[in-house]
Design a protein around this motif. Structure first.
Motif, PDB file in Angstrom:
ATOM      1  N   PRO A 128       0.811  -1.220   0.000  1.00 53.76           N
ATOM      2  CA  PRO A 128       0.000   0.000   0.000  1.00 53.76           C
ATOM      3  C   PRO A 128       0.847   1.274   0.000  1.00 53.76           C
ATOM      4  N   LYS A 146      -6.535  10.510  -6.181  1.00 55.88           N
ATOM      5  CA  LYS A 146      -7.532   9.442  -6.140  1.00 55.88           C
ATOM      6  C   LYS A 146      -7.081   8.268  -6.995  1.00 55.88           C
ATOM      7  N   ASP A 150      -3.633   4.435  -0.906  1.00 55.94           N
ATOM      8  CA  ASP A 150      -4.400   3.376  -0.246  1.00 55.94           C
ATOM      9  C   ASP A 150      -4.777   3.751   1.187  1.00 55.94           C
ATOM     10  N   ILE A 151      -3.864   4.422   1.869  1.00 52.33           N
ATOM     11  CA  ILE A 151      -4.074   4.768   3.274  1.00 52.33           C
ATOM     12  C   ILE A 151      -3.766   6.247   3.471  1.00 52.33           C
ATOM     13  N   TYR A 152      -4.722   6.960   4.005  1.00 49.88           N
ATOM     14  CA  TYR A 152      -4.485   8.359   4.368  1.00 49.88           C
ATOM     15  C   TYR A 152      -4.178   8.440   5.855  1.00 49.88           C
ATOM     16  N   HIS A 185     -11.594  10.563   3.483  1.00 48.88           N
ATOM     17  CA  HIS A 185     -12.551   9.527   3.843  1.00 48.88           C
ATOM     18  C   HIS A 185     -13.415   9.148   2.648  1.00 48.88           C
ATOM     19  N   GLN A 187     -12.439   9.078  -0.406  1.00 46.85           N
ATOM     20  CA  GLN A 187     -11.618   8.217  -1.262  1.00 46.85           C
ATOM     21  C   GLN A 187     -11.382   6.850  -0.641  1.00 46.85           C
ATOM     22  N   GLN A 188     -11.253   6.799   0.673  1.00 44.35           N
ATOM     23  CA  GLN A 188     -11.017   5.528   1.379  1.00 44.35           C
ATOM     24  C   GLN A 188     -12.021   5.426   2.526  1.00 44.35           C
ATOM     25  N   ASN A 190     -13.572   2.917   3.955  1.00 44.49           N
ATOM     26  CA  ASN A 190     -13.634   1.723   4.800  1.00 44.49           C
ATOM     27  C   ASN A 190     -12.233   1.264   5.181  1.00 44.49           C
ATOM     28  N   LYS A 200      -6.099  -0.633   3.337  1.00 42.35           N
ATOM     29  CA  LYS A 200      -6.732   0.593   2.860  1.00 42.35           C
ATOM     30  C   LYS A 200      -7.438   1.249   4.037  1.00 42.35           C
ATOM     31  N   GLY A 201      -7.581   2.587   3.971  1.00 38.10           N
ATOM     32  CA  GLY A 201      -8.343   3.236   5.017  1.00 38.10           C
ATOM     33  C   GLY A 201      -7.799   4.592   5.427  1.00 38.10           C
ATOM     34  N   LEU A 202      -8.308   5.061   6.564  1.00 39.49           N
ATOM     35  CA  LEU A 202      -7.995   6.391   7.096  1.00 39.49           C
ATOM     36  C   LEU A 202      -7.658   6.281   8.576  1.00 39.49           C
TER      37      LEU A 202
END
Length: 296
Positions: A128, A146, A150-152, A185, A187-188, A190, A200-202
């Motif tokens: 990621p 975008k 993968d991860i913010y 959020h 964009q990712q 979940n 993936k996620g925030l």
């Protein structure tokens, strides 16, 4: 992608500097500059994993926080200029070293180059990509990313414009950071896991400042009111270390107290938010990376 650095508007400062001729507010010209790349073990467990996060520390920053632990690169702009090709190679080298992800640290002012580097090596990357940010972002810049991120991993530093103006020279911090986090959020939306590692996620970080617990609680309230509680994680940090320039602001020239930390942590617990809390022993300069151009 092609970006015209002759009138830069990548960050909320919108300084419109011609970065082909001089440096913008962030301290960067139109060349990529980085200070270190390597396996970093001090991120959240879901990012550091067993092997470490493959961190690339970029030079310069669109905020000038008086308490920045990385002031050598964020304020003094220490680093080495590299090409897009070299940046892509660094990503692949980190993956070969066993990195659990590629961690882009303070990347905002180099977004167009990062996209180019990722375009060159995406077909070889299987880990990621993490966007590790101050949170002080323009939604328009985030939209360019975008499909790439993968991860913010943003900070949400302040609710008060008075505090953000005083300590980070950005009175409009929350105005932009709150919108940026909503876009991240979007964009990712979940959390997606690969075992114990986040795929993936925030993750929203918040660093408690001395004497600012009420502002911190307002931030927690905003997060809880605006994001579904099971769709992100929060990381509450206690690592504030008064070791840079804080003689100018004596009111924050100390570590936070247990009462301050527990007040904010309890608010998070009340809302049932998931994430991480940090041991107060992390409030030490020992956790600041040694910026020595390693891996660059």
């Amino acid at each position: 992608m092609n970006y015209n650095f002759s009138s830069c508007t990548l960050c909320p400062k919108m300084c419109r500097t011609d970065r082909s001729k001089t440096s913008g507010f962030c301290g960067a010209n139109d060349k990529i500059k980085a200070a270190k790349a390597g396996l970093h073990l001090w991120e959240e467990p879901a990012l550091s994993g067993r092997n470490g996060s493959g961190a690339v520390f970029f030079s310069g920053c669109s905020l000038k926080c008086c308490f920045c632990q990385n002031s050598q690169i964020s304020h003094a702009n220490f680093g080495k200029e590299i090409t897009v090709q070299r940046l892509g190679d660094i990503f692949l080298e980190l993956q070969e070293q066993g990195a659990d992800n590629i961690n882009l640290v303070s990347p905002t002012h180099f977004v167009p180059y990062i996209i180019k580097a990722l375009d060159q090596v995406r077909h070889k990357l299987i880990i990621p990509i993490v966007y590790n940010s101050s949170g002080y972002e323009r939604v328009e810049t985030l939209k360019l990313l975008k499909g790439y991120i993968d991860i913010y991993l943003p900070d949400l530093k302040y609710f008060s414009s008075e505090l953000s103006g005083k300590y980070s020279h950005a009175a409009n911090y929350f105005e932009f950071a709150s919108k940026a986090i909503l876009e991240m959020h979007n964009q990712q939306p979940n959390l997606v896991w690969n075992g114990l590692l986040l795929k993936k996620g925030l993750i929203i970080r918040h660093l408690i400042l001395p004497g600012c617990r009420h502002d911190s609680i307002k931030i927690i309230n905003w997060i809880a009111e605006n994001l579904p509680s099971d769709s992100f994680m929060i990381s509450l940090m206690s690592q504030y270390t008064p070791d840079y320039n804080n003689n100018i602001y004596p009111e924050i020239n100390r570590k936070i107290t247990n009462f301050e930390y527990n007040s904010v942590l309890n608010r998070i617990i009340e809302f049932g938010l998931n994430g991480y809390s940090q041991d107060k022993t992390s409030a030490s300069a020992e956790y600041t990376p040694d910026f020595n151009l390693e891996g660059i």
